[in-house]
Design a protein around this motif. Structure first.
Motif, PDB file in Angstrom:
ATOM      1  N   CYS A  79       0.766  -1.327  -0.153  1.00 47.14           N
ATOM      2  CA  CYS A  79      -0.001   0.023  -0.011  1.00 47.14           C
ATOM      3  C   CYS A  79       0.772   1.156  -0.106  1.00 47.14           C
ATOM      4  CB  CYS A  79      -0.968   0.067   1.280  1.00 47.14           C
ATOM      5  SG  CYS A  79      -2.101  -1.415   1.381  1.00 47.14           S
ATOM      6  N   GLY A  80       1.994   1.225   0.533  1.00 47.86           N
ATOM      7  CA  GLY A  80       2.662   2.333   0.674  1.00 47.86           C
ATOM      8  C   GLY A  80       2.273   3.242   1.852  1.00 47.86           C
ATOM      9  N   LEU A  81       2.504   4.641   1.998  1.00 47.20           N
ATOM     10  CA  LEU A  81       1.841   5.387   3.117  1.00 47.20           C
ATOM     11  C   LEU A  81       0.484   5.679   2.473  1.00 47.20           C
ATOM     12  CD1 LEU A  81       5.163   7.250   4.224  1.00 47.20           C
ATOM     13  CD2 LEU A  81       3.712   5.416   5.601  1.00 47.20           C
ATOM     14  N   ASP A  82      -0.418   5.129   2.575  1.00 49.92           N
ATOM     15  CA  ASP A  82      -1.602   5.644   2.027  1.00 49.92           C
ATOM     16  C   ASP A  82      -2.736   5.092   3.109  1.00 49.92           C
ATOM     17  OD1 ASP A  82      -3.468   6.338   0.315  1.00 49.92           O
ATOM     18  OD2 ASP A  82      -3.090   4.823  -1.354  1.00 49.92           O
ATOM     19  N   TRP A  83      -3.943   5.427   2.717  1.00 44.15           N
ATOM     20  CA  TRP A  83      -5.148   5.653   3.595  1.00 44.15           C
ATOM     21  C   TRP A  83      -5.390   4.026   4.118  1.00 44.15           C
ATOM     22  CZ3 TRP A  83      -6.060   9.864   6.145  1.00 44.15           C
ATOM     23  CH2 TRP A  83      -5.879  10.836   5.481  1.00 44.15           C
ATOM     24  N   GLY A 122     -16.971   1.940   9.155  1.00 44.95           N
ATOM     25  CA  GLY A 122     -17.057   3.269   9.389  1.00 44.95           C
ATOM     26  C   GLY A 122     -15.622   4.320   9.045  1.00 44.95           C
ATOM     27  N   VAL A 123     -14.609   3.319   9.091  1.00 41.98           N
ATOM     28  CA  VAL A 123     -13.080   3.934   8.660  1.00 41.98           C
ATOM     29  C   VAL A 123     -13.236   4.103   7.105  1.00 41.98           C
ATOM     30  CG1 VAL A 123     -10.472   3.844   8.724  1.00 41.98           C
ATOM     31  CG2 VAL A 123     -12.008   3.220  10.586  1.00 41.98           C
ATOM     32  N   VAL A 124     -13.440   3.166   6.467  1.00 41.32           N
ATOM     33  CA  VAL A 124     -13.581   3.321   4.953  1.00 41.32           C
ATOM     34  C   VAL A 124     -14.396   4.264   4.347  1.00 41.32           C
ATOM     35  CG1 VAL A 124     -14.126   1.944   2.909  1.00 41.32           C
ATOM     36  CG2 VAL A 124     -12.819   0.731   4.701  1.00 41.32           C
ATOM     37  N   THR A 125     -15.672   4.453   4.958  1.00 39.96           N
ATOM     38  CA  THR A 125     -16.571   5.351   4.617  1.00 39.96           C
ATOM     39  C   THR A 125     -15.980   6.832   4.825  1.00 39.96           C
ATOM     40  OG1 THR A 125     -18.381   3.790   5.037  1.00 39.96           O
ATOM     41  CG2 THR A 125     -18.940   6.245   5.045  1.00 39.96           C
ATOM     42  N   THR A 126     -15.408   7.133   6.166  1.00 30.89           N
ATOM     43  CA  THR A 126     -15.033   8.559   6.423  1.00 30.89           C
ATOM     44  C   THR A 126     -13.875   8.727   5.432  1.00 30.89           C
ATOM     45  OG1 THR A 126     -15.628   7.938   8.712  1.00 30.89           O
ATOM     46  CG2 THR A 126     -13.965   9.582   8.350  1.00 30.89           C
ATOM     47  N   VAL A 127     -12.709   7.762   5.328  1.00 26.66           N
ATOM     48  CA  VAL A 127     -11.724   7.891   4.381  1.00 26.66           C
ATOM     49  C   VAL A 127     -12.311   8.230   2.831  1.00 26.66           C
ATOM     50  CG1 VAL A 127      -9.884   7.176   3.327  1.00 26.66           C
ATOM     51  CG2 VAL A 127     -10.131   6.862   5.727  1.00 26.66           C
ATOM     52  N   GLY A 128     -13.276   7.379   2.365  1.00 25.02           N
ATOM     53  CA  GLY A 128     -13.767   7.611   1.107  1.00 25.02           C
ATOM     54  C   GLY A 128     -14.308   8.803   0.911  1.00 25.02           C
ATOM     55  N   ALA A 130     -14.018  11.930   2.817  1.00 25.64           N
ATOM     56  CA  ALA A 130     -13.013  12.705   3.056  1.00 25.64           C
ATOM     57  C   ALA A 130     -12.053  12.970   2.101  1.00 25.64           C
ATOM     58  CB  ALA A 130     -12.560  12.586   4.608  1.00 25.64           C
ATOM     59  N   THR A 131     -11.624  11.831   1.265  1.00 24.01           N
ATOM     60  CA  THR A 131     -10.467  12.150   0.422  1.00 24.01           C
ATOM     61  C   THR A 131     -11.273  12.172  -1.061  1.00 24.01           C
ATOM     62  OG1 THR A 131     -10.187   9.578   0.344  1.00 24.01           O
ATOM     63  CG2 THR A 131      -9.022  10.961   1.906  1.00 24.01           C
ATOM     64  N   ASP A 132     -12.393  12.155  -1.074  1.00 20.98           N
ATOM     65  CA  ASP A 132     -13.027  12.234  -2.438  1.00 20.98           C
ATOM     66  C   ASP A 132     -12.967  10.838  -3.107  1.00 20.98           C
ATOM     67  OD1 ASP A 132     -14.949  13.466  -4.086  1.00 20.98           O
ATOM     68  OD2 ASP A 132     -13.343  14.364  -5.242  1.00 20.98           O
ATOM     69  N   GLN A 133     -12.539   9.876  -2.489  1.00 23.82           N
ATOM     70  CA  GLN A 133     -12.354   8.668  -3.539  1.00 23.82           C
ATOM     71  C   GLN A 133     -13.455   7.513  -3.349  1.00 23.82           C
ATOM     72  OE1 GLN A 133      -8.420   6.589  -2.895  1.00 23.82           O
ATOM     73  NE2 GLN A 133      -8.227   8.017  -0.871  1.00 23.82           N
ATOM     74  N   ARG A 134     -14.697   8.403  -3.857  1.00 22.39           N
ATOM     75  CA  ARG A 134     -16.042   7.763  -3.822  1.00 22.39           C
ATOM     76  C   ARG A 134     -16.245   6.467  -4.502  1.00 22.39           C
ATOM     77  NH1 ARG A 134     -16.622  12.760  -2.536  1.00 22.39           N
ATOM     78  NH2 ARG A 134     -18.073  13.697  -1.100  1.00 22.39           N
TER      79      ARG A 134
END
Length: 243
Positions: A79-83, A122-128, A130-134
């Motif tokens: 993944c590297g330093l990614d969400w 919850g975490v996946v939804t928040t990150v998606g 917040a980072t516009d990765q819908r």
């Protein structure tokens, strides 16, 4: 130091520290209600190993830490330093704990699987959001429903060969794989079955005992292995297989 190496080191370290807590997590799982046994005592299954006894096994903590650290390092390198590390690293020691429990009891405790799934959603939804990765978020949620539904059908068709705990575990597996891509989903699910079937066939052939193929074996650990393969190598393998 490159981002990939740093991510692998950090993810391995944090996941390994979480792995040290695996015995404590297992010890806190409440024992299930006893089920009525069959009328024929000869058909009765051996008594379930108590969760406290599993947690007290010598060396479980450091072994769980080593496995969690290795898996975390692989995920970090992939993944590297990614969400995705925000949910993959915490889920790693939980997956190790569930694998240990399922291996010894053929049970995947609902009190562990469901909260872990809800937290991951919850975490996946928040990150998606917040980072516009819908697109990745929608794919992850659809994959969660699709993989869980697939395992539910398998359980419905032949519940004797698969427990409902496997159906529950399929939800977080589909979620994390779906974020990566459909290739990861396909490879992850396919690998879980291959990892489950091939050793069983090899053992049955080696012992020349067909009855072993009718025995019930825990599937949860192989789902976890398949998820790891799908997350780390799924996209690359799918590209080579399907283009």
């Amino acid at each position: 130091m490159s981002d990939v190496v740093l991510a692998a080191l950090l993810a391995g370290l944090v996941a390994g520290l979480g792995g040290l807590l695996v015995p404590a997590l297992i010890a806190r799982v409440p024992e299930p209600e006893p089920k009525p046994g069959p009328e024929d005592p000869a058909q009765a299954e051996p008594p379930k190993t108590a969760y406290a006894d599993i947690a007290a096994r010598p060396g479980l903590g450091w072994r769980s830490a080593a496995v969690s650290a290795a898996a975390g390092a692989l995920l970090g390198a992939a993944c590297g330093l990614d969400w995705p590390l925000l949910w993959l690293v915490p889920l790693t020691p939980v997956a190790v704990a569930l694998s240990v429990v399922d291996w010894h009891t053929r049970l995947l405790p609902r009190v562990v699987v469901v909260p872990a799934t809800l937290a991951a959603v919850g975490v996946v939804t928040t990150v998606g959001l917040a980072t516009d990765q819908r697109e990745a978020l929608v794919r992850a949620l659809v994959a969660m429903v699709a993989v869980r539904s697939f395992f539910w059908v398998l359980w419905f068709v032949r519940s004797a060969g698969m427990g409902f705990g496997d159906v529950r575990l399929a939800a977080p597996v589909g979620l994390v794989l779906g974020w990566v891509g459909w290739g990861a989903v396909a490879i992850g699910v396919w690998t879980s079955f291959v990892a489950f079937v091939v050793p069983a066939l090899a053992l049955a052939l080696w012992r020349r005992d067909r009855l072993m193929l009718k025995q019930s074996f825990p599937f949860g650990p192989f789902m976890v292995i398949g998820a790891l393969v799908g997350l780390v190598w799924g996209t690359a393998l799918a590209g080579r297989i399907w283009g």
